[in-house]
Design a protein around this motif. Structure first.
Motif, PDB file in Angstrom:
ATOM      1  N   TYR A 188       0.823  -1.216   0.000  1.00 25.27           N
ATOM      2  CA  TYR A 188       0.000   0.000   0.000  1.00 25.27           C
ATOM      3  C   TYR A 188       0.861   1.272   0.000  1.00 25.27           C
ATOM      4  CZ  TYR A 188      -3.891  -3.100   1.109  1.00 25.27           C
ATOM      5  OH  TYR A 188      -4.841  -4.097   1.079  1.00 25.27           O
ATOM      6  N   ARG A 189       2.037   1.197  -0.586  1.00 17.80           N
ATOM      7  CA  ARG A 189       2.959   2.330  -0.465  1.00 17.80           C
ATOM      8  C   ARG A 189       2.470   3.577  -1.184  1.00 17.80           C
ATOM      9  NH1 ARG A 189       8.186   0.428  -4.041  1.00 17.80           N
ATOM     10  NH2 ARG A 189       7.064  -0.337  -5.868  1.00 17.80           N
ATOM     11  N   GLU A 190       1.666   3.429  -2.229  1.00 14.85           N
ATOM     12  CA  GLU A 190       1.127   4.622  -2.902  1.00 14.85           C
ATOM     13  C   GLU A 190       0.193   5.373  -1.966  1.00 14.85           C
ATOM     14  OE1 GLU A 190       2.236   5.849  -5.643  1.00 14.85           O
ATOM     15  OE2 GLU A 190       3.610   4.144  -5.764  1.00 14.85           O
ATOM     16  N   PRO A 198       6.559   8.702   5.398  1.00 10.29           N
ATOM     17  CA  PRO A 198       7.791   8.132   4.833  1.00 10.29           C
ATOM     18  C   PRO A 198       8.130   6.730   5.334  1.00 10.29           C
ATOM     19  CG  PRO A 198       8.356   9.608   6.615  1.00 10.29           C
ATOM     20  CD  PRO A 198       6.856   9.668   6.480  1.00 10.29           C
ATOM     21  N   MET A 199       7.211   5.804   5.122  1.00 10.58           N
ATOM     22  CA  MET A 199       7.505   4.413   5.457  1.00 10.58           C
ATOM     23  C   MET A 199       8.718   3.949   4.633  1.00 10.58           C
ATOM     24  SD  MET A 199       5.828   2.463   7.637  1.00 10.58           S
ATOM     25  CE  MET A 199       4.326   2.384   8.600  1.00 10.58           C
ATOM     26  N   TYR A 200       9.465   3.015   5.164  1.00 12.86           N
ATOM     27  CA  TYR A 200      10.679   2.535   4.483  1.00 12.86           C
ATOM     28  C   TYR A 200      10.404   2.123   3.029  1.00 12.86           C
ATOM     29  CZ  TYR A 200      15.250   0.292   4.009  1.00 12.86           C
ATOM     30  OH  TYR A 200      16.513  -0.044   3.600  1.00 12.86           O
ATOM     31  N   PRO A 201       9.322   1.373   2.748  1.00 17.94           N
ATOM     32  CA  PRO A 201       9.057   0.991   1.352  1.00 17.94           C
ATOM     33  C   PRO A 201       8.745   2.177   0.442  1.00 17.94           C
ATOM     34  CG  PRO A 201       7.898  -0.459   2.860  1.00 17.94           C
ATOM     35  CD  PRO A 201       8.404   0.684   3.684  1.00 17.94           C
ATOM     36  N   VAL A 202       8.384   3.332   1.034  1.00 17.14           N
ATOM     37  CA  VAL A 202       8.103   4.529   0.241  1.00 17.14           C
ATOM     38  C   VAL A 202       9.389   5.272  -0.083  1.00 17.14           C
ATOM     39  CG1 VAL A 202       6.946   6.782   0.230  1.00 17.14           C
ATOM     40  CG2 VAL A 202       5.792   4.774   1.211  1.00 17.14           C
ATOM     41  N   ASP A 260       7.723  -7.365  -5.711  1.00 12.12           N
ATOM     42  CA  ASP A 260       6.438  -6.850  -6.173  1.00 12.12           C
ATOM     43  C   ASP A 260       5.401  -7.047  -5.072  1.00 12.12           C
ATOM     44  OD1 ASP A 260       5.519  -9.522  -6.279  1.00 12.12           O
ATOM     45  OD2 ASP A 260       6.011  -9.707  -8.397  1.00 12.12           O
ATOM     46  N   LYS A 261       4.184  -6.593  -5.329  1.00 16.99           N
ATOM     47  CA  LYS A 261       3.152  -6.644  -4.299  1.00 16.99           C
ATOM     48  C   LYS A 261       2.779  -8.070  -3.914  1.00 16.99           C
ATOM     49  CE  LYS A 261       1.039  -2.188  -5.380  1.00 16.99           C
ATOM     50  NZ  LYS A 261      -0.204  -1.469  -5.781  1.00 16.99           N
ATOM     51  N   ASN A 262       2.846  -8.983  -4.843  1.00 21.45           N
ATOM     52  CA  ASN A 262       2.468 -10.367  -4.554  1.00 21.45           C
ATOM     53  C   ASN A 262       3.483 -11.056  -3.642  1.00 21.45           C
ATOM     54  OD1 ASN A 262       0.112 -10.248  -6.097  1.00 21.45           O
ATOM     55  ND2 ASN A 262       1.178 -10.840  -7.973  1.00 21.45           N
TER      56      ASN A 262
END
Length: 294
Positions: A188-190, A198-202, A260-262
């Motif tokens: 859900y980074r978008e 600013p989560m790490y994956p973002v 990826d998201k999966n």
């Protein structure tokens, strides 16, 4: 009235705090040497206090996160953004439960457990949610302490005796939290980017995120098997934990190879029951030990 109660329960995010309560219950079960009335009462005290503390802390963090939750698609339908409860009601709810959770432990003279409860609430509400969540990609690492404290609260509500076991489980939960939270945040980074969180994956690349999450997952496994190497448990513990750790290694490898998201979500989905299994296993082993003694 029942409808209002259900709104407050939903507001407290039971999908989050049920696991914290379970961890505290596990810590309390591990601390007992017999099923005396006093021990049963203390287990209930630990469970009730952590339930109240977790609900209260989530209530306060929801208040802090109102602007963010109103922006994100995943959270915009929560009770506070929807106006189902007011900001004043949210604050009263959060503060009341948080304070009572500590007072319960003090009344029963569980002072060390009360200290851990206070530290956990402070870390979750002030350090993680108020100070760091919106400015640091590493906020969840610091916030991980609050998620791990329940096992110590459970243990030290029942006994003041020292053991390495609750501390090992404390760090086990600590390293589980980044795996669980970051792997979900990656999906859900978008949403987080839209809310300027600013989560790490973002803030980091796909590969960097995959490596960080996978590294945490390896540390999770290390602390899962540590009780065996400290001779706390035998092969009866090690074998099932080792078998269940294999998918984490596989999912982590796939995530690094193809971020990826999966692949991220597979790791997220698997880690919750993994942690639950480890705690169920140690509780069952302690119950068996007690029954064999008596």
């Amino acid at each position: 009235m029942p409808g209002k109660i259900s709104i407050y329960i939903k507001y407290s995010k039971p999908k989050v705090w049920w696991l914290l309560v379970f961890i505290a219950f596990g810590g309390a079960i591990l601390a007992i040497n017999s099923f005396t009335l006093n021990n049963i009462i203390l287990i209930l005290v630990a469970t009730v206090s952590v339930t109240m503390g977790s609900m209260g802390a989530e209530g306060l963090t929801n208040y802090i996160d109102l602007d963010m939750d109103s922006t994100m698609e995943r959270t915009k339908n929560r009770p506070l953004p929807q106006g189902q409860i007011t900001k004043r009601q949210a604050l009263i709810f959060g503060y009341s439960l948080a304070i009572f959770s500590v007072l319960i432990l003090i009344v029963f003279r569980r002072f060390l457990a009360a200290l851990f409860m206070s530290a956990g609430i402070f870390d979750n509400v002030f350090i993680y949610s108020y100070l760091l969540k919106k400015i640091s990609p590493y906020s969840i690492i610091y916030g991980g302490f609050s998620g791990a404290f329940p096992v110590l609260i459970g243990w030290y509500t029942v006994t003041s005796a020292f053991s390495w076991l609750p501390w090992i489980l404390f760090f086990l939960v600590m390293f589980w939290i980044p795996v669980h939270v970051w792997s979900l945040a990656y999906r859900y980074r978008e949403d987080y980017r839209k809310a300027n969180v600013p989560m790490y994956p973002v803030t980091h690349s796909d590969r960097s995120t995959a490596i960080a999450i996978s590294f945490s997952s390896i540390l999770l496994i290390v602390f899962s098997i540590t009780p065996y190497f400290l001779r706390i448990y035998s092969l009866i513990y090690l074998i099932p934990v080792a078998i269940l750790s294999v998918p984490i290694i596989i999912f982590s490898y796939k995530f690094i190879k193809k971020p990826d998201k999966n692949t991220s979500f597979s790791l997220f989905v698997y880690t919750a029951p993994y942690l639950t299994f480890v705690f169920i296993l140690v509780m069952v082993l302690n119950i068996i030990r007690i029954l064999n003694i008596h």
